[in-house]
Write a protein that holds these residues in place. Structure first.
Motif, PDB file in Angstrom:
ATOM      1  N   LEU A 187      38.317 110.739  55.515  1.00  0.00           N
ATOM      2  CA  LEU A 187      39.663 111.317  56.091  1.00  0.00           C
ATOM      3  C   LEU A 187      40.930 111.171  55.281  1.00  0.00           C
ATOM      4  O   LEU A 187      41.887 111.496  55.421  1.00  0.00           O
ATOM      5  N   GLY A 188      40.683 110.389  54.191  1.00  0.00           N
ATOM      6  CA  GLY A 188      41.607 110.338  53.122  1.00  0.00           C
ATOM      7  C   GLY A 188      42.456 108.879  53.224  1.00  0.00           C
ATOM      8  O   GLY A 188      41.848 107.693  53.666  1.00  0.00           O
ATOM      9  N   GLY A 189      43.299 108.794  52.195  1.00  0.00           N
ATOM     10  CA  GLY A 189      43.931 107.662  51.916  1.00  0.00           C
ATOM     11  C   GLY A 189      44.691 107.066  52.871  1.00  0.00           C
ATOM     12  O   GLY A 189      45.382 107.719  53.681  1.00  0.00           O
ATOM     13  N   CYS A 190      44.902 105.654  52.981  1.00  0.00           N
ATOM     14  CA  CYS A 190      45.831 104.815  54.031  1.00  0.00           C
ATOM     15  C   CYS A 190      46.025 103.685  53.436  1.00  0.00           C
ATOM     16  O   CYS A 190      45.591 103.168  52.276  1.00  0.00           O
ATOM     17  N   ARG A 191      46.932 103.002  54.144  1.00  0.00           N
ATOM     18  CA  ARG A 191      47.215 101.569  53.722  1.00  0.00           C
ATOM     19  C   ARG A 191      47.613 100.647  55.006  1.00  0.00           C
ATOM     20  O   ARG A 191      48.362 100.823  55.868  1.00  0.00           O
ATOM     21  N   PHE A 192      46.743  99.570  55.439  1.00  0.00           N
ATOM     22  CA  PHE A 192      46.761  98.823  56.412  1.00  0.00           C
ATOM     23  C   PHE A 192      46.876  97.434  55.807  1.00  0.00           C
ATOM     24  O   PHE A 192      46.400  96.695  54.709  1.00  0.00           O
ATOM     25  N   VAL A 193      47.291  96.379  56.941  1.00  0.00           N
ATOM     26  CA  VAL A 193      47.019  95.072  56.487  1.00  0.00           C
ATOM     27  C   VAL A 193      45.689  94.638  56.478  1.00  0.00           C
ATOM     28  O   VAL A 193      44.779  95.408  56.917  1.00  0.00           O
ATOM     29  N   LYS A 194      45.528  93.465  55.804  1.00  0.00           N
ATOM     30  CA  LYS A 194      44.069  93.069  55.784  1.00  0.00           C
ATOM     31  C   LYS A 194      43.251  92.773  57.000  1.00  0.00           C
ATOM     32  O   LYS A 194      43.756  92.152  57.906  1.00  0.00           O
ATOM     33  N   LEU A 195      42.190  93.119  57.183  1.00  0.00           N
ATOM     34  CA  LEU A 195      41.127  92.724  58.222  1.00  0.00           C
ATOM     35  C   LEU A 195      40.562  91.279  57.872  1.00  0.00           C
ATOM     36  O   LEU A 195      39.817  91.138  56.565  1.00  0.00           O
ATOM     37  N   ILE A 196      41.015  90.158  58.496  1.00  0.00           N
ATOM     38  CA  ILE A 196      40.439  88.840  58.010  1.00  0.00           C
ATOM     39  C   ILE A 196      39.797  88.335  59.022  1.00  0.00           C
ATOM     40  O   ILE A 196      39.972  88.224  60.168  1.00  0.00           O
ATOM     41  N   GLY A 197      38.523  87.755  58.643  1.00  0.00           N
ATOM     42  CA  GLY A 197      37.407  87.350  59.235  1.00  0.00           C
ATOM     43  C   GLY A 197      35.957  87.059  58.567  1.00  0.00           C
ATOM     44  O   GLY A 197      36.028  87.380  57.617  1.00  0.00           O
ATOM     45  N   GLU A 198      35.132  86.846  59.541  1.00  0.00           N
ATOM     46  CA  GLU A 198      33.757  86.296  58.984  1.00  0.00           C
ATOM     47  C   GLU A 198      33.397  87.776  57.837  1.00  0.00           C
ATOM     48  O   GLU A 198      32.471  87.435  56.963  1.00  0.00           O
ATOM     49  N   HIS A 199      33.623  89.033  58.620  1.00  0.00           N
ATOM     50  CA  HIS A 199      32.961  90.181  57.687  1.00  0.00           C
ATOM     51  C   HIS A 199      34.042  90.851  57.286  1.00  0.00           C
ATOM     52  O   HIS A 199      33.907  92.222  57.150  1.00  0.00           O
ATOM     53  N   GLY A 200      35.339  90.015  56.994  1.00  0.00           N
ATOM     54  CA  GLY A 200      36.284  90.997  56.413  1.00  0.00           C
ATOM     55  C   GLY A 200      36.677  90.244  55.214  1.00  0.00           C
ATOM     56  O   GLY A 200      35.941  89.688  54.442  1.00  0.00           O
ATOM     57  N   TRP A 201      38.181  90.218  54.732  1.00  0.00           N
ATOM     58  CA  TRP A 201      38.762  89.147  54.042  1.00  0.00           C
ATOM     59  C   TRP A 201      38.766  87.944  54.377  1.00  0.00           C
ATOM     60  O   TRP A 201      38.780  87.667  55.565  1.00  0.00           O
ATOM     61  N   LYS A 202      38.589  86.886  53.193  1.00  0.00           N
ATOM     62  CA  LYS A 202      38.692  85.505  53.725  1.00  0.00           C
ATOM     63  C   LYS A 202      40.134  85.176  53.916  1.00  0.00           C
ATOM     64  O   LYS A 202      41.198  85.950  53.339  1.00  0.00           O
ATOM     65  N   ASP A 203      40.291  84.494  54.727  1.00  0.00           N
ATOM     66  CA  ASP A 203      41.775  83.842  55.094  1.00  0.00           C
ATOM     67  C   ASP A 203      42.377  83.250  54.085  1.00  0.00           C
ATOM     68  O   ASP A 203      41.763  82.258  53.425  1.00  0.00           O
TER      69      ASP A 203
ATOM     70  N   ALA B   1      42.662  95.224  48.996  1.00  0.00           N
ATOM     71  CA  ALA B   1      43.597  94.699  49.858  1.00  0.00           C
ATOM     72  C   ALA B   1      44.954  95.523  49.778  1.00  0.00           C
ATOM     73  O   ALA B   1      45.588  95.429  51.061  1.00  0.00           O
ATOM     74  N   HIS B   2      45.149  96.517  49.068  1.00  0.00           N
ATOM     75  CA  HIS B   2      46.298  97.407  49.048  1.00  0.00           C
ATOM     76  C   HIS B   2      46.252  98.617  49.209  1.00  0.00           C
ATOM     77  O   HIS B   2      47.212  99.329  50.207  1.00  0.00           O
ATOM     78  N   THR B   3      44.976  99.575  48.993  1.00  0.00           N
ATOM     79  CA  THR B   3      44.941 100.857  49.537  1.00  0.00           C
ATOM     80  C   THR B   3      43.326 101.097  50.093  1.00  0.00           C
ATOM     81  O   THR B   3      42.581 100.520  49.565  1.00  0.00           O
ATOM     82  N   GLN B   4      43.251 101.860  50.817  1.00  0.00           N
ATOM     83  CA  GLN B   4      41.993 102.008  51.559  1.00  0.00           C
ATOM     84  C   GLN B   4      41.674 103.567  51.764  1.00  0.00           C
ATOM     85  O   GLN B   4      42.773 104.315  51.707  1.00  0.00           O
ATOM     86  N   ASP B   5      40.730 103.857  52.041  1.00  0.00           N
ATOM     87  CA  ASP B   5      40.376 105.312  52.672  1.00  0.00           C
ATOM     88  C   ASP B   5      39.911 104.967  53.930  1.00  0.00           C
ATOM     89  O   ASP B   5      39.222 103.936  54.396  1.00  0.00           O
ATOM     90  N   LEU B   6      40.335 106.103  54.643  1.00  0.00           N
ATOM     91  CA  LEU B   6      39.938 106.182  56.055  1.00  0.00           C
ATOM     92  C   LEU B   6      38.581 106.699  56.421  1.00  0.00           C
ATOM     93  O   LEU B   6      38.513 107.847  55.953  1.00  0.00           O
ATOM     94  N   VAL B   7      37.757 105.958  56.831  1.00  0.00           N
ATOM     95  CA  VAL B   7      36.325 106.410  56.825  1.00  0.00           C
ATOM     96  C   VAL B   7      35.740 106.622  58.229  1.00  0.00           C
ATOM     97  O   VAL B   7      36.289 105.721  59.149  1.00  0.00           O
ATOM     98  N   LYS B   8      35.154 107.784  58.581  1.00  0.00           N
ATOM     99  CA  LYS B   8      34.603 107.942  59.863  1.00  0.00           C
ATOM    100  C   LYS B   8      33.266 107.979  59.875  1.00  0.00           C
ATOM    101  O   LYS B   8      32.429 108.641  59.023  1.00  0.00           O
ATOM    102  N   ILE B   9      32.647 107.325  60.562  1.00  0.00           N
ATOM    103  CA  ILE B   9      30.967 107.064  60.641  1.00  0.00           C
ATOM    104  C   ILE B   9      30.415 107.695  62.087  1.00  0.00           C
ATOM    105  O   ILE B   9      31.049 107.243  63.122  1.00  0.00           O
ATOM    106  N   ILE B  10      29.396 108.401  62.056  1.00  0.00           N
ATOM    107  CA  ILE B  10      28.804 108.886  63.359  1.00  0.00           C
ATOM    108  C   ILE B  10      27.544 108.388  63.242  1.00  0.00           C
ATOM    109  O   ILE B  10      26.748 108.312  62.261  1.00  0.00           O
ATOM    110  N   LYS B  11      27.143 107.621  64.500  1.00  0.00           N
ATOM    111  CA  LYS B  11      25.750 106.812  64.393  1.00  0.00           C
ATOM    112  C   LYS B  11      24.800 108.102  65.188  1.00  0.00           C
ATOM    113  O   LYS B  11      25.090 108.373  66.384  1.00  0.00           O
ATOM    114  N   HIS B  12      23.803 108.469  64.462  1.00  0.00           N
ATOM    115  CA  HIS B  12      22.863 109.573  64.948  1.00  0.00           C
ATOM    116  C   HIS B  12      21.505 108.600  65.195  1.00  0.00           C
ATOM    117  O   HIS B  12      21.478 107.612  64.373  1.00  0.00           O
TER     118      HIS B  12
END
Ligand code: SAH
Length: 214
Positions: A197-213, A177-188
């Protein structure tokens, strides 16, 4: 105009100086009036090297992060992009300068209304908005050439990979919830290629396939 000068400085010192070299990304960030995506009181800080609050305990990302994520999506003029987390609308506006159409989803209604009004005022008619939980994507409009998630996820929602075309790119912050890695995925055709791509810090993704509210 004063904001135009601040914008040029932002692009030179924060974006180009740190290695962003995609001319489309640079042109887009020179064009979009970032100061209109924050409240009046924060307008003079809009071109600073940091995120800013946009209400509802959410933030508009630091300019460099917007540039880095946009460049990582490797976009072209025919592309359709899905964004999860409209927030202020700034990232969607930057994408809209480069691609054919942007689909953007937000779970907080007041933020979505604000962004939608701004898109209309600025004439960004290739941005389509939706009020919903973006962790399940937006299946009806897909598959997409690229998907960008602008909130931090505990893990990569598999449904988002499903909604990518073969050759499609996903950029998403993944971690705690506090720090993340920026991930890039290519679908082959034969599987996924993943890069960090390195460290980053975002607010939470909240929802069914994210964090619980909470
Ligand atoms: N791209 C935005 C960044 C906004 S911050 C900008 O340029 O300003 C992240 C946003 O993601 C917040 O507005 C938050 O409400 C939203 N968000 C979090 N979980 C979400 C979900 N499951 N679906 C849609 N939006 C979500």
């Amino acid at each position: 105009m004063r904001y135009e000068r601040l914008r040029r400085e932002m692009v030179k010192r924060q974006i180009e100086a740190r290695g962003i070299d995609d001319p489309q990304v640079i042109a887009a960030m020179l064009k979009v009036p970032r100061h209109l995506f924050v409240s009046d009181a924060l307008r003079d800080q809009a071109y600073g090297d940091f995120p800013l609050p946009i209400g509802e305990q959410q933030t508009i990302s630091q300019p460099y992060i917007v540039a880095e994520m946009t460049q990582a999506l490797a976009l072209g003029p025919e592309d359709c992009v899905l964004e999860i987390g409209t927030g202020s609308g700034y990232q969607a506006a930057v994408l809209a300068q480069i691609v054919y159409r942007v689909y953007t989803v937000e779970r907080l209604h007041p933020l979505l209304l604000n962004a939608r009004r701004l898109f209309d005022e600025l004439g960004y008619f290739n941005i389509v908005t939706r009020y919903s939980d973006g962790t399940t994507g937006w299946r009806e409009e897909g598959p997409y050439d690229a998907i960008i998630v602008t909130a931090g996820a505990p893990k990569i929602p598999a449904v988002l990979i499903d909604q990518l075309k073969v050759g499609g790119r996903l950029v998403i912050p993944v971690g705690s919830a506090h720090t993340q890695d920026l991930v890039k995925i290519i679908k082959h055709r034969d599987g996924l290629r993943q890069a960090n791509l390195g460290g980053c810090r975002f607010v939470k993704l909240i929802g069914e396939h994210g964090w619980k509210d909470s």
